[in-house]
Structures are given as C-alpha cells and as structure tokens.
Scaffold this active site. Structure first.
Site, PDB file in Angstrom:
ATOM      1  N   ARG A  64       0.797  -1.217   0.000  1.00 10.92           N
ATOM      2  CA  ARG A  64       0.000   0.000   0.000  1.00 10.92           C
ATOM      3  C   ARG A  64       0.839   1.281   0.000  1.00 10.92           C
ATOM      4  NH1 ARG A  64      -2.759  -4.045   1.639  1.00 10.92           N
ATOM      5  NH2 ARG A  64      -0.770  -4.568   2.542  1.00 10.92           N
ATOM      6  N   THR A  65       1.792   1.352   0.905  1.00  4.80           N
ATOM      7  CA  THR A  65       2.512   2.624   1.051  1.00  4.80           C
ATOM      8  C   THR A  65       3.298   2.907  -0.220  1.00  4.80           C
ATOM      9  OG1 THR A  65       2.706   2.039   3.369  1.00  4.80           O
ATOM     10  CG2 THR A  65       3.957   3.942   2.631  1.00  4.80           C
ATOM     11  N   LYS A  93      28.075  -3.295  -3.151  1.00  2.00           N
ATOM     12  CA  LYS A  93      29.539  -3.167  -3.251  1.00  2.00           C
ATOM     13  C   LYS A  93      30.128  -2.560  -1.978  1.00  2.00           C
ATOM     14  CE  LYS A  93      28.706  -1.795  -7.997  1.00  2.00           C
ATOM     15  NZ  LYS A  93      28.737  -0.580  -8.838  1.00  2.00           N
ATOM     16  N   ARG A 114      11.315   3.912   3.396  1.00  2.00           N
ATOM     17  CA  ARG A 114      10.905   2.938   4.430  1.00  2.00           C
ATOM     18  C   ARG A 114      12.139   2.154   4.832  1.00  2.00           C
ATOM     19  NH1 ARG A 114       5.729  -1.050   4.492  1.00  2.00           N
ATOM     20  NH2 ARG A 114       4.785   0.944   5.053  1.00  2.00           N
ATOM     21  N   HIS A 144       4.940   5.482  11.638  1.00  2.00           N
ATOM     22  CA  HIS A 144       4.443   5.398  10.262  1.00  2.00           C
ATOM     23  C   HIS A 144       3.517   6.614  10.082  1.00  2.00           C
ATOM     24  CE1 HIS A 144       3.271   3.947   6.451  1.00  2.00           C
ATOM     25  NE2 HIS A 144       2.863   2.732   6.760  1.00  2.00           N
TER      26      HIS A 144
HETATM   27  N1   CP Z   1      -0.252  -0.075   5.822  1.00  3.39           N
HETATM   28  C1   CP Z   1       0.931  -0.340   5.238  1.00  3.39           C
HETATM   29  O1   CP Z   1       1.939   0.262   5.577  1.00  3.39           O
HETATM   30  O2   CP Z   1       0.890  -1.293   4.280  1.00  3.39           O
HETATM   31  P1   CP Z   1       2.158  -1.776   3.444  1.00  3.39           P
HETATM   32  O3   CP Z   1       3.127  -2.385   4.425  1.00  3.39           O
HETATM   33  O4   CP Z   1       1.623  -2.756   2.456  1.00  3.39           O
HETATM   34  O5   CP Z   1       2.770  -0.566   2.791  1.00  3.39           O
END
Ligand code: CP
Length: 324
Positions: A64-65, A93, A114, A144
């Site tokens: 999703r993110t 490397k 992320r 998050h």
């Molecule tokens: N909610 C969420 O962060 O989903 P993903 O881990 O699929 O990005």
C-alpha cells in the site's frame, strides 16, 4: 500561476503535526479529490509538480505505502525512481546507506523512505540539506506518520469535528505496531477522543507513547466488552517480523468475525492499516462498517495532499478556485 513557498520539507513523525495542520491537510485532501473527480481536473493536477522528481527507497516490504506514494506522484506529474531491492544498487559493493541516499539527493527533489531501523530516518534528516523533501514511509516498529495521516483523514470523514466524544479501540499487537503508535499521537491532539488499548499483556503498547498522551485512555484485554462500547475499532495483525515476543496467544480473542460483529454499534467503523490476516474474517469485508479498503484509497489522496503541502502548494482556496 501557483506561488510556490517553502513549506515543511520533512514528514518524519506524528509529533510534528498540530491540529490546525491536520485539519488543513484533510481539507486539502477533500479539495484534491474533488479536482481529481473529473478528467480535466486530473489533467490539471498532473501539471502542478511536473518539474519535480522523487525516489522511493523501500528497504522493507510494502504494498500500500509504496503503490499509493507512486500513484500520488503520478497524479501530480512527478517522475519517480525506485530502489526496493538493494542487491541491484551499489550498496552491494559496500556503499553505506547514507552515501546511497546522499547520491539520490543529487538527482531528485523528494525522498520517500521505508527502513527497518527506527532511528535511521532521523540520521538521514540530519545529514541532508534542509530543502530536500524527505518522507518517512515507515521507520522500524516506531513510526508510520503517513499511515496515521490517512487514518486521521478517514476518522475526519467519519465526522470527527461534529461528535462530542469518539471512542476508539486499538486491538491486537500494539507492542509492535508503528501505525498504532503514530495514530495515537495524532489523536492526542483532539479533545473529543477516548482511547482503548485492547491486547494481551505482552502485546500492550509501549509506555513511551502512553507517557505522551493527554487524552483519556484505558488498557484492557476484554475485547468482548469493548466491542460494544466503541465508535471505531482499529485492528492490527501480529507483526512477527520484528520478533521480541515468543508468547503464543489465542488470536480469536482479538478478532472480528460473524460471532461478534453483531455486538458492534450500527454506526461504528472498522479500520485496519493492512495487511490483515485472520484478525478480521473475510465475511466482514462486506459489512458496511468495514472501511479498510476506503482507507487504502484515502491513503493515495492524503499522500497527494501531503506532497503538495511539502512543496508549498497548501493554499486550499488556491487549488479550489483554480480554473483548470
Ligand atoms: N499499511 C501499510 O503500511 O501497508 P504496506 O506495508 O503494504 O505498505
């Protein structure tokens, strides 16, 4: 002609947002959705940041993110690069992650990242120029913030500003849920909220979040009781990827299914950051109170609004009144 002013160039943690920031972002999101509802509007949106480039640097799995940010960039005409598998980058490397990211900053205007470590986003923020836009798309089990922003927007759609009290239950693995941690901190800005943290003892939310809360809250393991009382249920899955807990729990006690859905208020809503497992039975997907698929879509538009805001396109009326 849109005037671009330098807005906040970082989205790192929930603590940085004030209630006016949050409500403005929700209203900006509403306006962007309205504009995006016509073909002409979509064509207009594609022009407003078409001179910008972004990179999606994801060192943890994501559906999703990643996809909602990628599509948010597409909506705004931003060109995107991505690194998801560092075996294809020069990190293999021996290049440090910091050097890799400093390199990205030579090519792009926005870094969306992320990372499995909680603190790395702060190191990046400290080491890159102030005008480089950086978004935390998930930092270990800590934060998050953009998930929290889209959750906040979904709660705003539910009628946040019109209700005298909203009772929200977070359910499941609260110990390792960065989504719960970030959303609890955003909801802490409100004065009409009561929070319920529902989990077995081992999975309770960490005390560093509770210590920051000014809103009323309770901790309990009695989901059967709470399900009848609350307006919003925020479910979570077991987040085994972070380890740290070996206890086997009866996940049935912290799940929604055909046995307990009837206890939930008719006008309540069920949220989940997703991905989900068996904590929500498949048949619940069809229930009118299940809003987690709408959350996904909301996520894309909130991220469009966030990126606009970070590039200074935060004059709601300017976007609203623009003739396109
Ligand atoms: N909610 C969420 O962060 O989903 P993903 O881990 O699929 O990005």
């Amino acid at each position: 002609m849109i005037t671009i002013t330098l807005s906040n160039s970082r989205c790192i943690s929930s603590q940085q947002y004030s209630l006016p920031n949050l409500l403005n972002l929700c209203k900006l999101t509403d306006n962007i959705r309205n504009i995006a509802s016509t073909s002409e509007g979509l064509k207009y949106l594609k022009t407003i940041l078409s001179d910008k480039r972004a990179i999606l640097y994801f060192k943890q799995a994501s559906t999703r993110t990643f996809l909602s940010f990628e599509n948010a960039c597409h909506i705004l005409g931003i060109s995107c690069s991505e690194i998801r598998d560092t075996s294809t980058s020069s990190e293999i490397k021996g290049e440090s992650e910091l050097d890799a990211i400093k390199t990205f900053s030579q090519y792009v205007d926005l870094i969306i990242m992320r990372h499995p470590l909680s603190d790395f986003i702060y190191e990046i923020s400290d080491n890159l120029p102030d005008d480089m836009r950086i978004i935390n798309a998930g930092s270990g089990s800590d934060q998050h913030p953009t998930q929290a922003l889209l959750d906040f927007y979904t709660i705003y759609q539910y009628g946040l500003e019109n209700k005298t009290e909203i009772k929200i239950a977070f359910v499941g693995d609260l110990f390792r849920s960065r989504a719960v941690r970030s959303l609890a901190l955003l909801l802490n800005k409100l004065n009409n909220i009561k929070l319920y943290f529902v989990s077995p003892k081992t999975f309770q939310i960490k005390s560093d979040i509770l210590e920051q809360l000014n809103v009323p809250y309770i901790e309990t393991n009695d989901f059967n009781k709470v399900i009848q009382e609350v307006d919003i249920i925020y479910m979570t899955r077991l987040q085994n990827e972070y380890g740290g807990i070996n206890e086997i729990i009866d996940t049935n006690k912290y799940s929604i299914n055909s046995n307990n859905i009837n206890k939930l208020k008719d006008d309540a809503i069920i949220l989940h950051p997703l991905p989900k497992r068996d904590e929500i039975a498949v048949e619940i997907d069809k229930d009118k109170r299940a809003k987690y698929w709408e959350q996904c879509r909301n996520g894309m538009y909130v991220r469009v609004a966030l990126i606009c805001d970070m590039f200074g396109l935060n004059d709601i009326n300017l976007l609203k009144n623009k003739i396109y």
